[in-house]
Design an enzyme around this catalytic site. Structure first.
Site, mmCIF file in Angstrom:
data_model
loop_
_atom_site.group_PDB
_atom_site.id
_atom_site.type_symbol
_atom_site.label_atom_id
_atom_site.label_comp_id
_atom_site.label_asym_id
_atom_site.label_seq_id
_atom_site.Cartn_x
_atom_site.Cartn_y
_atom_site.Cartn_z
ATOM 1 N N SER A 22 0.833 -1.221 0.000
ATOM 2 C CA SER A 22 0.000 0.000 0.000
ATOM 3 C C SER A 22 0.859 1.259 0.000
ATOM 4 O O SER A 22 0.351 2.373 0.118
ATOM 5 C CB SER A 22 -0.907 0.001 1.235
ATOM 6 O OG SER A 22 -0.133 -0.094 2.407
ATOM 7 N N HIS A 155 -38.079 26.100 -10.805
ATOM 8 C CA HIS A 155 -38.131 25.306 -12.055
ATOM 9 C C HIS A 155 -37.322 25.971 -13.170
ATOM 10 O O HIS A 155 -37.614 25.780 -14.341
ATOM 11 C CB HIS A 155 -39.570 25.093 -12.531
ATOM 12 C CG HIS A 155 -40.497 24.627 -11.462
ATOM 13 N ND1 HIS A 155 -40.766 23.307 -11.223
ATOM 14 C CD2 HIS A 155 -41.195 25.322 -10.519
ATOM 15 C CE1 HIS A 155 -41.602 23.189 -10.204
ATOM 16 N NE2 HIS A 155 -41.873 24.406 -9.750
ATOM 17 N N SER A 276 -11.772 26.506 -27.521
ATOM 18 C CA SER A 276 -12.078 25.345 -28.352
ATOM 19 C C SER A 276 -10.954 25.179 -29.364
ATOM 20 O O SER A 276 -10.320 26.154 -29.763
ATOM 21 C CB SER A 276 -13.409 25.579 -29.065
ATOM 22 O OG SER A 276 -13.435 24.883 -30.288
ATOM 23 N N LYS A 282 -14.905 30.628 -29.088
ATOM 24 C CA LYS A 282 -15.417 29.997 -27.880
ATOM 25 C C LYS A 282 -14.627 30.297 -26.611
ATOM 26 O O LYS A 282 -13.412 30.392 -26.616
ATOM 27 C CB LYS A 282 -15.432 28.474 -28.064
ATOM 28 C CG LYS A 282 -16.478 28.016 -29.037
ATOM 29 C CD LYS A 282 -17.843 28.010 -28.412
ATOM 30 C CE LYS A 282 -17.959 26.822 -27.577
ATOM 31 N NZ LYS A 282 -19.045 26.177 -27.189
ATOM 32 N N GLU A 289 -17.477 23.096 -15.100
ATOM 33 C CA GLU A 289 -17.999 21.786 -15.516
ATOM 34 C C GLU A 289 -17.291 20.661 -14.778
ATOM 35 O O GLU A 289 -17.912 19.676 -14.358
ATOM 36 C CB GLU A 289 -17.832 21.610 -17.028
ATOM 37 C CG GLU A 289 -18.798 22.486 -17.814
ATOM 38 C CD GLU A 289 -18.419 22.606 -19.292
ATOM 39 O OE1 GLU A 289 -19.321 22.806 -20.098
ATOM 40 O OE2 GLU A 289 -17.235 22.505 -19.629
ATOM 41 N N TYR A 316 -9.106 -6.145 12.880
ATOM 42 C CA TYR A 316 -8.520 -5.649 11.637
ATOM 43 C C TYR A 316 -8.536 -6.729 10.553
ATOM 44 O O TYR A 316 -8.289 -7.904 10.809
ATOM 45 C CB TYR A 316 -7.064 -5.196 11.871
ATOM 46 C CG TYR A 316 -6.406 -4.727 10.581
ATOM 47 C CD1 TYR A 316 -6.541 -3.419 10.144
ATOM 48 C CD2 TYR A 316 -5.680 -5.618 9.781
ATOM 49 C CE1 TYR A 316 -5.963 -3.007 8.944
ATOM 50 C CE2 TYR A 316 -5.104 -5.206 8.585
ATOM 51 C CZ TYR A 316 -5.249 -3.901 8.172
ATOM 52 O OH TYR A 316 -4.696 -3.487 6.988
HETATM 53 N N1 ARG Z 1 -0.845 -1.213 5.429
HETATM 54 C C1 ARG Z 1 -1.794 -1.640 6.383
HETATM 55 C C2 ARG Z 1 -3.070 -0.807 6.266
HETATM 56 O O1 ARG Z 1 -2.976 0.258 5.756
HETATM 57 C C3 ARG Z 1 -1.254 -1.497 7.759
HETATM 58 C C4 ARG Z 1 -1.848 -2.423 8.750
HETATM 59 C C5 ARG Z 1 -1.428 -3.817 8.471
HETATM 60 N N2 ARG Z 1 -1.850 -4.703 9.476
HETATM 61 C C6 ARG Z 1 -1.829 -6.035 9.286
HETATM 62 N N3 ARG Z 1 -2.257 -6.737 10.266
HETATM 63 N N4 ARG Z 1 -1.496 -6.566 8.153
HETATM 64 O O2 ARG Z 1 -4.134 -1.211 6.664
#
Ligand code: ARG
Length: 460
Positions: A22, A155, A276, A282, A289, A316
């Site tokens: 991530s 309206h 445009s 234009k 928009e 979690y």
């Molecule tokens: N990168 C993970 C998240 O954003 C961090 C937590 C990870 N925890 C775990 N038990 N794998 O959620």
């Protein structure tokens, strides 16, 4: 992933690592992660869980990482699974064994919940400033247009006269509600989850209140399982931003309509328009928009996070890693949108003459004409009927209500008198709408003053 190598017989495959990682999203959390880790290390030291030598090394190591990340000396490596692991391994690279002690009595589960809360707290505070600035801009425009008569619509058909100040102050109300909604979050954001660890706290004698205090929280969470499972505050904020973007899309739509040649009420500055590629004449309201379109993304982020969180068992689960995708995108769209709209409003030109011209059309004073007959003793329904007939006649003769002679009016009702024409005059009508919240310049000034006061109050 080297971290898991003692337990695993095989390395995580490259594609699984890519899928699991991530860091390309959560690198944004690094200042909050470091802040949280510093507080955690200091608390570990206070509770005699780590030595003060280790603590000093950890704190200065983390501070140097923060500095190097801020000034670009240190590049974030996408090898790490997430920002938390990257910082921890960088710390150990820098300070050796002491770095390996930082994660004592902590899990990434409470760590990420904390980081996200700190981030959200920060961003709500920034959002409040942005929205206040937007409202102040609206107040300035209103102050300049207290007497700018324009048609009020229902309206999208001409209904009754208002002023541009009155019209745009409606948006100030929407944005004031957005402001309050976001400010209301501060209570729920003021609770530290740190110390919940993976889900069941720890056997170390930690002090959750100490880390909370160091990080500016006045409370700590009550249930450790909830602490690491709760993302309500993320949904709350995304919802606030989605609501704001809905308001923005309505304002953007009006800017688009009002800047069309048919309306011609406002001119959007060249700075916030596009041309445009083929039609040389234009000038298109592209920014407005796009503001209108962005609401789709903001709603989809709200739907996305609600759906992602649905039916996740406690505590979690990795699903929750995806929360940041929705949150960061909504915050980023919000930040650019609120700046763009503020700039568009600050630089646009208002055509007061055109607005007044259009306010003289569409039999805008028909309700007031009906009210005149009521003042002369008819019931509202009878006078409504008579004025309806007069409007029909006026349309067939292509006349406005002000162009018809008194004699002609008297053919419809003998209640009409000389004073009638004064009664249906635009400025007179406007000043007569002297009801709290109404369009008379006096009442709009009152609105402006009240909003200004509330804005100032919330600064305290
Ligand atoms: N990168 C993970 C998240 O954003 C961090 C937590 C990870 N925890 C775990 N038990 N794998 O959620």
């Amino acid at each position: 992933m080297d971290l898991y190598k003692s337990r695993f017989s095989e390395r995580t495959s490259d594609i699984a690592h890519k899928f699991n990682s991530s860091i390309k999203t959560d690198y944004r959390l690094y200042p909050y992660d470091i802040k949280g880790s510093i507080a955690h290390a200091k608390m570990l030291c206070e509770c005699s869980i780590i030595s003060s030598e280790d603590c000093d090394l950890i704190v200065s190591g983390l501070e140097s990482i923060l500095e190097d990340l801020n000034n670009g000396k240190l590049e974030i490596s996408y090898e790490s699974e997430d920002i938390h692991m990257f910082i921890e391994s960088e710390l150990t690279k820098r300070i050796g064994n002491s770095g390996k002690k930082l994660h004592t009595a902590r899990s990434r589960n409470d760590q990420v919940a904390l980081d996200l809360k700190l981030y959200t707290k920060d961003k709500t505070e920034e959002a409040v400033l942005y929205i206040k600035n937007l409202i102040s801009t609206i107040l300035k425009i209103s102050q300049d247009n207290l007497n700018t008569v324009m048609p009020g619509y229902t309206h999208l058909q001409i209904a009754q006269p208002v002023t541009f100040a009155h019209h745009i102050m409606a948006y100030a109300q929407m944005f004031m509600r957005d402001l309050q909604r976001i400010q209301d979050l501060s209570n729920r954001l003021d609770i530290s989850p740190l110390g919940a660890c993976a889900l069941a706290t720890t056997t170390y004698n930690i002090d959750r209140f100490s880390t909370a205090e160091k990080l500016g929280f006045s409370k700590v969470t009550l249930n450790s399982i909830d602490s690491v499972s709760d993302r309500d505050f993320v949904v709350d904020f995304i919802y606030c931003l989605a609501m704001f973007s809905m308001h923005l899309s309505r304002l953007a739509e009006e800017l688009i309509i009002f800047s069309s040649q048919e309306f011609n009420y406002i001119k959007i500055s060249d700075k916030y328009s596009s041309g445009s590629s083929i039609m040389p004449q234009k000038k298109n309201p592209d920014m407005a928009e796009l503001l209108r379109a962005k609401s789709a993304k903001m709603y989809s982020n709200l739907m996305g996070i609600l759906t992602m969180l649905k039916a996740i068992p406690l505590a979690y689960n990795k699903d929750m890693q995806e929360d940041k995708i929705y949150l960061f995108e909504s915050v980023e769209i919000f930040e650019i949108s609120v700046e763009i709209i503020t700039n568009i409003l600050e630089t646009m030109q208002v055509d007061k003459f055109r607005m007044r011209e259009m306010a003289s059309k569409g039999y805008i004073n028909a309700t007031d004409a009906a009210d005149y007959l009521v003042k002369k003793g008819l019931t509202f329904r009878d006078s409504y009927y008579i004025i309806g007939e007069i409007v029909k006649y006026a349309i067939s003769e292509d006349l406005s209500l002000n162009d018809i002679s008194l004699e002609k009016y008297q053919e419809f009702s003998n209640k009409f008198d000389e004073d009638y024409f004064h009664f249906i005059d635009l400025d007179y009508i406007l000043n007569q709408r002297d009801v709290f919240s109404g369009p008379s310049p006096k009442r709009v000034q009152e609105q402006i003053n009240i909003v200004k006061e509330k804005l100032d109050d919330s600064k305290k």
